[in-house]
Scaffold this motif. Structure first.
Motif, PDB file in Angstrom:
ATOM      1  N   LEU A 134      18.884   7.868   0.053  1.00  0.00           N
ATOM      2  CA  LEU A 134      17.522   7.207   0.694  1.00  0.00           C
ATOM      3  C   LEU A 134      16.460   6.701   0.128  1.00  0.00           C
ATOM      4  O   LEU A 134      15.848   5.776   0.356  1.00  0.00           O
ATOM      5  CB  LEU A 134      17.026   8.600   1.719  1.00  0.00           C
ATOM      6  N   VAL A 135      16.518   7.114  -1.109  1.00  0.00           N
ATOM      7  CA  VAL A 135      15.419   6.505  -1.961  1.00  0.00           C
ATOM      8  C   VAL A 135      15.651   5.169  -2.293  1.00  0.00           C
ATOM      9  O   VAL A 135      15.192   4.054  -2.384  1.00  0.00           O
ATOM     10  CB  VAL A 135      15.080   7.468  -3.428  1.00  0.00           C
ATOM     11  N   ASP A 136      17.066   4.902  -2.608  1.00  0.00           N
ATOM     12  CA  ASP A 136      17.628   3.462  -2.738  1.00  0.00           C
ATOM     13  C   ASP A 136      17.371   2.712  -1.513  1.00  0.00           C
ATOM     14  O   ASP A 136      16.982   1.552  -1.882  1.00  0.00           O
ATOM     15  CB  ASP A 136      19.039   3.746  -3.211  1.00  0.00           C
ATOM     16  N   GLN A 137      17.520   3.172  -0.476  1.00  0.00           N
ATOM     17  CA  GLN A 137      17.277   2.439   0.636  1.00  0.00           C
ATOM     18  C   GLN A 137      15.739   2.044   0.811  1.00  0.00           C
ATOM     19  O   GLN A 137      15.508   1.078   1.205  1.00  0.00           O
ATOM     20  CB  GLN A 137      17.673   3.155   2.045  1.00  0.00           C
ATOM     21  N   VAL A 138      14.823   3.053   0.444  1.00  0.00           N
ATOM     22  CA  VAL A 138      13.386   2.776   0.409  1.00  0.00           C
ATOM     23  C   VAL A 138      13.065   1.699  -0.279  1.00  0.00           C
ATOM     24  O   VAL A 138      12.117   0.717  -0.245  1.00  0.00           O
ATOM     25  CB  VAL A 138      12.660   4.208   0.065  1.00  0.00           C
ATOM     26  N   LEU A 139      13.734   1.476  -1.916  1.00  0.00           N
ATOM     27  CA  LEU A 139      13.426   0.732  -2.683  1.00  0.00           C
ATOM     28  C   LEU A 139      13.803  -0.928  -2.315  1.00  0.00           C
ATOM     29  O   LEU A 139      13.289  -1.673  -2.317  1.00  0.00           O
ATOM     30  CB  LEU A 139      14.124   0.887  -4.082  1.00  0.00           C
ATOM     31  N   SER A 140      15.126  -0.856  -1.471  1.00  0.00           N
ATOM     32  CA  SER A 140      15.647  -1.953  -0.950  1.00  0.00           C
ATOM     33  C   SER A 140      14.941  -2.615   0.280  1.00  0.00           C
ATOM     34  O   SER A 140      14.507  -3.629   0.069  1.00  0.00           O
ATOM     35  CB  SER A 140      17.162  -1.895  -0.549  1.00  0.00           C
ATOM     36  N   ALA A 141      14.320  -1.698   1.016  1.00  0.00           N
ATOM     37  CA  ALA A 141      13.745  -1.898   2.042  1.00  0.00           C
ATOM     38  C   ALA A 141      12.375  -2.648   1.672  1.00  0.00           C
ATOM     39  O   ALA A 141      11.726  -3.798   2.315  1.00  0.00           O
ATOM     40  CB  ALA A 141      13.265  -0.624   3.165  1.00  0.00           C
ATOM     41  N   ALA A 142      11.746  -2.095   0.608  1.00  0.00           N
ATOM     42  CA  ALA A 142      10.482  -2.750   0.163  1.00  0.00           C
ATOM     43  C   ALA A 142      10.596  -4.053  -1.168  1.00  0.00           C
ATOM     44  O   ALA A 142       9.789  -4.381  -1.363  1.00  0.00           O
ATOM     45  CB  ALA A 142       9.965  -1.617  -0.952  1.00  0.00           C
ATOM     46  N   GLY A 143      11.873  -4.306  -1.000  1.00  0.00           N
ATOM     47  CA  GLY A 143      12.025  -5.789  -1.748  1.00  0.00           C
ATOM     48  C   GLY A 143      12.504  -5.722  -3.213  1.00  0.00           C
ATOM     49  O   GLY A 143      12.520  -6.623  -3.924  1.00  0.00           O
ATOM     50  N   ALA A 181      12.685  11.909   6.805  1.00  0.00           N
ATOM     51  CA  ALA A 181      11.913  11.947   7.721  1.00  0.00           C
ATOM     52  C   ALA A 181      11.064  10.770   7.876  1.00  0.00           C
ATOM     53  O   ALA A 181      10.999  10.010   7.004  1.00  0.00           O
ATOM     54  CB  ALA A 181      10.895  13.200   7.779  1.00  0.00           C
ATOM     55  N   PHE A 182      10.198  10.460   8.688  1.00  0.00           N
ATOM     56  CA  PHE A 182       9.649   9.134   9.166  1.00  0.00           C
ATOM     57  C   PHE A 182       8.492   8.946   8.193  1.00  0.00           C
ATOM     58  O   PHE A 182       8.189   7.836   8.188  1.00  0.00           O
ATOM     59  CB  PHE A 182       9.073   9.293  10.647  1.00  0.00           C
ATOM     60  N   PRO A 183       7.936   9.802   7.416  1.00  0.00           N
ATOM     61  CA  PRO A 183       7.014   9.225   6.317  1.00  0.00           C
ATOM     62  C   PRO A 183       7.701   8.258   5.351  1.00  0.00           C
ATOM     63  O   PRO A 183       6.824   7.738   4.616  1.00  0.00           O
ATOM     64  CB  PRO A 183       6.457  10.296   5.799  1.00  0.00           C
ATOM     65  N   LEU A 184       9.162   8.192   5.367  1.00  0.00           N
ATOM     66  CA  LEU A 184       9.569   7.327   4.561  1.00  0.00           C
ATOM     67  C   LEU A 184       9.231   5.995   4.642  1.00  0.00           C
ATOM     68  O   LEU A 184       9.126   4.836   3.907  1.00  0.00           O
ATOM     69  CB  LEU A 184      11.343   7.514   4.711  1.00  0.00           C
ATOM     70  N   GLY A 185       8.699   5.508   6.054  1.00  0.00           N
ATOM     71  CA  GLY A 185       8.397   4.195   6.307  1.00  0.00           C
ATOM     72  C   GLY A 185       6.837   3.870   5.642  1.00  0.00           C
ATOM     73  O   GLY A 185       6.932   2.698   5.258  1.00  0.00           O
ATOM     74  N   GLU A 186       6.201   4.948   5.464  1.00  0.00           N
ATOM     75  CA  GLU A 186       4.900   4.781   4.661  1.00  0.00           C
ATOM     76  C   GLU A 186       5.186   4.470   3.325  1.00  0.00           C
ATOM     77  O   GLU A 186       4.600   3.813   2.671  1.00  0.00           O
ATOM     78  CB  GLU A 186       3.997   5.832   5.127  1.00  0.00           C
ATOM     79  N   ALA A 187       6.339   5.498   2.960  1.00  0.00           N
ATOM     80  CA  ALA A 187       6.445   4.935   1.343  1.00  0.00           C
ATOM     81  C   ALA A 187       6.998   3.564   1.080  1.00  0.00           C
ATOM     82  O   ALA A 187       6.876   2.909   0.238  1.00  0.00           O
ATOM     83  CB  ALA A 187       7.738   5.825   1.035  1.00  0.00           C
ATOM     84  N   ILE A 188       7.769   3.121   1.935  1.00  0.00           N
ATOM     85  CA  ILE A 188       8.278   1.608   1.881  1.00  0.00           C
ATOM     86  C   ILE A 188       7.158   0.785   1.755  1.00  0.00           C
ATOM     87  O   ILE A 188       6.895  -0.288   1.129  1.00  0.00           O
ATOM     88  CB  ILE A 188       9.139   1.370   3.226  1.00  0.00           C
ATOM     89  N   ARG A 189       6.091   0.888   3.087  1.00  0.00           N
ATOM     90  CA  ARG A 189       4.824   0.225   3.094  1.00  0.00           C
ATOM     91  C   ARG A 189       4.031   0.310   1.592  1.00  0.00           C
ATOM     92  O   ARG A 189       3.382  -0.812   1.072  1.00  0.00           O
ATOM     93  CB  ARG A 189       4.132   0.667   4.339  1.00  0.00           C
ATOM     94  N   LEU A 190       3.747   1.289   1.216  1.00  0.00           N
ATOM     95  CA  LEU A 190       3.118   1.586  -0.054  1.00  0.00           C
ATOM     96  C   LEU A 190       3.722   0.829  -1.066  1.00  0.00           C
ATOM     97  O   LEU A 190       3.012   0.100  -1.903  1.00  0.00           O
ATOM     98  CB  LEU A 190       3.009   3.068  -0.258  1.00  0.00           C
ATOM     99  N   ILE A 191       4.954   0.892  -1.467  1.00  0.00           N
ATOM    100  CA  ILE A 191       5.799   0.219  -2.362  1.00  0.00           C
ATOM    101  C   ILE A 191       5.502  -1.137  -2.380  1.00  0.00           C
ATOM    102  O   ILE A 191       5.350  -1.998  -3.583  1.00  0.00           O
ATOM    103  CB  ILE A 191       7.234   0.908  -2.437  1.00  0.00           C
ATOM    104  N   ARG A 192       5.924  -1.689  -0.975  1.00  0.00           N
ATOM    105  CA  ARG A 192       5.690  -3.214  -0.741  1.00  0.00           C
ATOM    106  C   ARG A 192       4.187  -3.788  -1.177  1.00  0.00           C
ATOM    107  O   ARG A 192       4.321  -4.745  -1.835  1.00  0.00           O
ATOM    108  CB  ARG A 192       6.194  -3.279   0.607  1.00  0.00           C
ATOM    109  N   GLU A 193       3.350  -3.078  -0.900  1.00  0.00           N
ATOM    110  CA  GLU A 193       1.850  -3.274  -1.065  1.00  0.00           C
ATOM    111  C   GLU A 193       1.509  -3.149  -2.773  1.00  0.00           C
ATOM    112  O   GLU A 193       0.820  -4.003  -3.236  1.00  0.00           O
ATOM    113  CB  GLU A 193       0.804  -2.711  -0.296  1.00  0.00           C
ATOM    114  N   GLY A 194       2.323  -2.478  -3.261  1.00  0.00           N
ATOM    115  CA  GLY A 194       2.083  -2.010  -4.645  1.00  0.00           C
ATOM    116  C   GLY A 194       2.658  -3.319  -5.474  1.00  0.00           C
ATOM    117  O   GLY A 194       1.998  -3.403  -6.564  1.00  0.00           O
ATOM    118  N   ARG A 195       3.254  -4.061  -5.027  1.00  0.00           N
ATOM    119  CA  ARG A 195       3.871  -5.261  -5.428  1.00  0.00           C
ATOM    120  C   ARG A 195       2.828  -6.499  -5.398  1.00  0.00           C
ATOM    121  O   ARG A 195       3.165  -7.523  -6.102  1.00  0.00           O
ATOM    122  CB  ARG A 195       5.366  -5.648  -5.304  1.00  0.00           C
TER     123      ARG A 195
END
Length: 268
Positions: A175-184, A253-267
């Motif tokens: 799931l972490v790999d998918q989070v990274l991919s979703a964040a670009g 769980a659903f907080p992974l969506g906030e992780a995606i947002r946070l990583i995307r904004e960090g870039r």
């Protein structure tokens, strides 16, 4: 910055827009048996309907842990749980592999979080838990927020290495790999599964940035001989990085969506 309040308000707002009274079948004495169950119960159930949460509910790796402050805590043992006379038990791993069968034989309904292999599975589980807890609108709102993060177009081709305090990373299929991919981002780790940091490769080829998880935790899971202590790994910490709170990554769980947002904004 964690938008915990925003996520909860999103769910509460969606619930407030519905018409009519709450579902008559909504459980009134909910017990959750582990911190992944706690996440869903704390987000989706009304506080006065929660009979108890697990001992991990107040830890820093549990999303919405501040909501658990005034809620009773119970160990995931059959005797302790049944004394509370729950009308619904929510669990992921709490109580052990036979817990669901045991509690159902005692006449108590049990909702299991279920396996989530993809972020879409996580969203579906959120909707299912919302319905089971008598809060379908809340579950749908949180699932929609996660799906929105997944659906945003990815831009750029930066390589990112995910790092934990114990010097572990993960590759395709997680799931972490998918989070990274979703964040670009492209995952630097190409091996499936979880592994120590690839120090030999890192010695001559660095990623563009780091994404760290659980570095905010009081218990940083460090080992005396973990790979993060190696000089090559220590040098990595000077790269551009996004620190993701462990509470966003600790469960499927659903907080992974906030992780995606946070990583995307960090870039940005």
């Amino acid at each position: 910055m964690i938008r915990r309040a925003a996520l909860v308000l999103l769910a509460l707002g969606a619930c407030g827009e519905s018409e009519g009274p709450p579902l008559a079948a909504a459980p009134q004495r909910i017990v959750s048996l582990d911190h992944c169950a706690d996440i869903h119960v704390l987000a989706l159930a009304e506080t006065d309907a929660i009979a108890a949460v697990s001992p991990g509910a107040g830890e820093d790796y549990t999303f919405l842990n501040e909501r658990a402050a005034d809620i009773p805590v119970v160990r995931p043992s059959a005797e302790d749980v049944l004394l509370l006379k729950p009308d619904l038990i929510v669990r992921s791993y709490g109580g052990g592999p036979r817990a669901t069968e045991l509690f159902r034989r005692a006449g108590v309904p049990v909702v299991e979080l279920g396996w989530a292999a993809t972020l879409d599975d996580v969203a579906a589980n959120t909707e299912r838990l919302g319905a089971a807890l008598g809060a379908p609108e809340k579950g749908a709102a949180l699932a929609a927020d996660l799906r929105q993060q997944i659906a945003q177009p990815a831009e750029g081709a930066e390589q990112a290495l995910y790092v934990t305090p114990s010097g572990v990373t993960t590759g395709p299929g997680s799931l972490v790999d998918q989070v990274l991919s979703a964040a670009g981002l492209e995952n630097y780790e190409t091996r499936p599964g979880w592994h120590p940091l690839p120090l030999e490769r890192l010695a001559y080829e660095s990623p563009d940035r780091l994404v760290t998880g659980f570095f905010d935790s009081r218990d940083r899971f460090e080992g005396r001989w973990d790979s993060l202590r190696h000089p090559v790994a220590r040098d990595l910490m000077a790269l551009p990085r996004t620190d993701v709170p462990g509470a966003l990554l600790g469960c499927a769980a659903f907080p992974l969506g906030e992780a995606i947002r946070l990583i995307r904004e960090g870039r940005e």
